[in-house]
Design a protein around this motif. Structure first.
Motif, short mmCIF file in Angstrom:
data_model
loop_
_atom_site.label_atom_id
_atom_site.label_comp_id
_atom_site.label_asym_id
_atom_site.label_seq_id
_atom_site.Cartn_x
_atom_site.Cartn_y
_atom_site.Cartn_z
N THR A 53 0.85 -1.18 0.00
CA THR A 53 0.00 0.00 0.00
C THR A 53 0.89 1.24 0.00
O THR A 53 1.86 1.30 0.74
CB THR A 53 -0.89 0.02 1.25
OG1 THR A 53 -1.72 -1.13 1.23
CG2 THR A 53 -1.75 1.26 1.30
N PHE A 109 -6.81 9.06 0.97
CA PHE A 109 -7.99 8.50 0.32
C PHE A 109 -8.61 7.39 1.16
O PHE A 109 -7.91 6.68 1.86
CB PHE A 109 -7.63 7.94 -1.06
CG PHE A 109 -7.02 8.94 -1.99
CD1 PHE A 109 -7.80 9.90 -2.61
CD2 PHE A 109 -5.67 8.93 -2.24
CE1 PHE A 109 -7.24 10.83 -3.46
CE2 PHE A 109 -5.09 9.86 -3.10
CZ PHE A 109 -5.89 10.81 -3.71
N ARG A 110 -9.95 7.26 1.07
CA ARG A 110 -10.68 6.19 1.74
C ARG A 110 -11.66 5.60 0.74
O ARG A 110 -12.22 6.32 -0.08
CB ARG A 110 -11.48 6.73 2.93
CG ARG A 110 -10.63 7.34 4.03
CD ARG A 110 -10.19 6.30 5.04
NE ARG A 110 -9.36 6.90 6.06
CZ ARG A 110 -8.04 6.98 6.01
NH1 ARG A 110 -7.39 6.55 4.96
NH2 ARG A 110 -7.36 7.49 7.00
N LYS A 111 -11.90 4.30 0.85
CA LYS A 111 -12.90 3.67 -0.01
C LYS A 111 -14.26 3.70 0.70
O LYS A 111 -14.35 3.53 1.91
CB LYS A 111 -12.51 2.23 -0.30
CG LYS A 111 -11.48 2.10 -1.40
CD LYS A 111 -11.26 0.67 -1.79
CE LYS A 111 -10.19 0.58 -2.86
NZ LYS A 111 -9.72 -0.79 -3.08
N THR A 112 -15.32 3.91 -0.09
CA THR A 112 -16.68 3.87 0.44
C THR A 112 -17.16 2.43 0.39
O THR A 112 -16.51 1.55 -0.18
CB THR A 112 -17.62 4.76 -0.38
OG1 THR A 112 -17.70 4.23 -1.70
CG2 THR A 112 -17.14 6.19 -0.42
N GLY A 138 -17.36 1.04 -3.04
CA GLY A 138 -16.12 0.89 -3.78
C GLY A 138 -15.61 2.16 -4.42
O GLY A 138 -14.57 2.15 -5.07
N LYS A 139 -16.32 3.26 -4.23
CA LYS A 139 -15.82 4.54 -4.74
C LYS A 139 -14.73 5.04 -3.81
O LYS A 139 -14.58 4.53 -2.70
CB LYS A 139 -16.97 5.55 -4.81
CG LYS A 139 -18.04 5.16 -5.80
CD LYS A 139 -19.21 6.11 -5.73
CE LYS A 139 -20.32 5.65 -6.64
NZ LYS A 139 -21.51 6.47 -6.48
N ILE A 140 -13.99 6.04 -4.23
CA ILE A 140 -12.89 6.56 -3.41
C ILE A 140 -13.17 8.01 -3.05
O ILE A 140 -13.43 8.84 -3.91
CB ILE A 140 -11.54 6.41 -4.15
CG1 ILE A 140 -11.28 4.93 -4.43
CG2 ILE A 140 -10.41 7.00 -3.34
CD1 ILE A 140 -10.03 4.65 -5.23
N LYS A 141 -13.12 8.28 -1.72
CA LYS A 141 -13.35 9.62 -1.20
C LYS A 141 -12.03 10.36 -1.06
O LYS A 141 -10.99 9.74 -0.82
CB LYS A 141 -13.98 9.56 0.20
CG LYS A 141 -15.40 9.11 0.24
CD LYS A 141 -16.02 9.37 1.60
CE LYS A 141 -15.24 8.79 2.75
NZ LYS A 141 -15.92 8.94 4.04
N LEU A 186 -9.54 7.31 -10.92
CA LEU A 186 -9.97 6.21 -10.07
C LEU A 186 -9.08 4.98 -10.18
O LEU A 186 -8.68 4.40 -9.17
CB LEU A 186 -11.41 5.85 -10.44
CG LEU A 186 -12.25 5.17 -9.39
CD1 LEU A 186 -12.34 6.04 -8.15
CD2 LEU A 186 -13.63 4.88 -9.92
N ALA A 230 -6.81 3.50 -7.10
CA ALA A 230 -7.19 2.18 -6.60
C ALA A 230 -5.99 1.25 -6.52
O ALA A 230 -5.91 0.40 -5.62
CB ALA A 230 -8.28 1.60 -7.48
N LYS A 256 -7.45 -1.16 1.24
CA LYS A 256 -8.20 -0.24 2.12
C LYS A 256 -9.67 -0.29 1.81
O LYS A 256 -10.11 -0.54 0.75
CB LYS A 256 -7.65 1.17 1.97
CG LYS A 256 -6.32 1.28 2.65
CD LYS A 256 -6.08 2.64 3.15
CE LYS A 256 -6.35 2.73 4.54
NZ LYS A 256 -6.63 3.36 5.53
#
Length: 65
Positions: free
Chosen positions: A6, A14-17, A20-23, A55, A59, A65
């Protein structure tokens, strides 16, 4: 298959929702806030989603994550 490392810099940003989207958070929020309007600062507080063109690359940086 070997594990993928990682990217720690990306993991902090960044964080995954659940879907699977990335915030991501907004830039321009740390200093020189006196010249920015209250409306602008309020909008910068909220998180946003990463653009579709970025994206795939992001990813890869945060695989677990």
């Amino acid at each position: 298959m070997p594990k993928i490392k990682t990217n720690k810099g990306a993991a902090k940003r960044f964080r995954k929702t659940g879907a699977g989207k990335i915030k991501r958070s907004h830039a321009f929020t740390s200093h020189i806030l006196t010249c920015k309007t209250a409306k602008r600062k309020r909008k910068l507080r909220k998180n946003a989603l990463v653009a579709a063109v970025d994206l795939k690359n992001i990813a890869k940086l945060i695989p677990y994550k």
